[in-house]
Scaffold this active site. Structure first.
Site, PDB file in Angstrom:
ATOM      1  CB  SER A  42     -11.151   4.602   5.313  1.00  0.00           C
ATOM      2  OG  SER A  42     -11.837   5.529   4.501  1.00  0.00           O
ATOM      3  CE1 TYR A  52     -13.058   0.543   2.173  1.00  0.00           C
ATOM      4  CE2 TYR A  52     -14.102   2.676   3.142  1.00  0.00           C
ATOM      5  CZ  TYR A  52     -13.002   1.943   2.356  1.00  0.00           C
ATOM      6  OH  TYR A  52     -11.732   2.570   2.461  1.00  0.00           O
ATOM      7  CB  ALA A  55     -14.715  -3.373   7.267  1.00  0.00           C
ATOM      8  CE  LYS A  56     -10.699   0.266   4.793  1.00  0.00           C
ATOM      9  NZ  LYS A  56      -9.130  -0.021   4.862  1.00  0.00           N
ATOM     10  CB  ILE A  85      -5.219   9.581   0.073  1.00  0.00           C
ATOM     11  CG1 ILE A  85      -4.997   9.989   1.612  1.00  0.00           C
ATOM     12  CG2 ILE A  85      -4.005   9.150  -0.583  1.00  0.00           C
ATOM     13  CD1 ILE A  85      -4.084  11.366   1.559  1.00  0.00           C
TER      14      ILE A  85
END
Length: 146
Positions: A42, A52, A55-56, A85
């Protein structure tokens, strides 16, 4: 029973699960001396929600490590990093964690949100990408140029 730290689920879903799946599928790929792994990171791997984003960003590190380890076996490993997106998943985020789409688009060279599209993933998973490995492909409308 100890409580899980905040964000543990995000790390489990967005990094640990990828690691486990790769660990499960690579023996067959090694036996065949061919394979493709394409992870989805991401744009928020650079900053955002701590767990998050961690992790990405970890997926990008996992990609590079696996590319080095698995390349001798004919296995290519890459990461796709989508930008703004338009997906339904963003609607489940708490309102205070949501980025305003117009603010995101304003950071891009191509001033529009993208739609989910698997063409880049299909390319990386196919034979034409046989020498592309350990790479991070940003599909972000030029977000990182700003």
């Amino acid at each position: 029973m100890p409580t899980r730290p905040p964000g543990a689920r995000a790390i489990e879903l967005n990094l640990t699960t990828h690691y486990r799946v790769c660990h499960a599928v690579t023996p067959t790929m090694i036996d065949r001396q061919w394979g493709r792994i394409v992870d989805i990171s991401s744009i928020n791997a650079r900053a955002g929600l701590a767990a998050y984003s961690t992790a990405k960003a970890g997926l990008i590190g996992l990609t590079r490590s696996l590319a080095r380890e698995l390349g001798p076996h004919g296995i290519c490993v890459n990461t796709v990093v989508p930008g703004t997106i338009q997906v339904n998943a963003e609607n489940v985020l708490p309102i205070h964690h949501r980025a305003r789409p117009e603010d995101q688009v304003a950071r891009q060279c191509v001033p529009r949100r993208g739609q989910p599209d698997a063409d880049a993933i299909a390319f990386l998973a196919g034979p034409a990408a046989s020498l592309i490995t350990g790479r991070t492909l940003h599909i972000d409308g030029g977000w990182l140029l700003h």
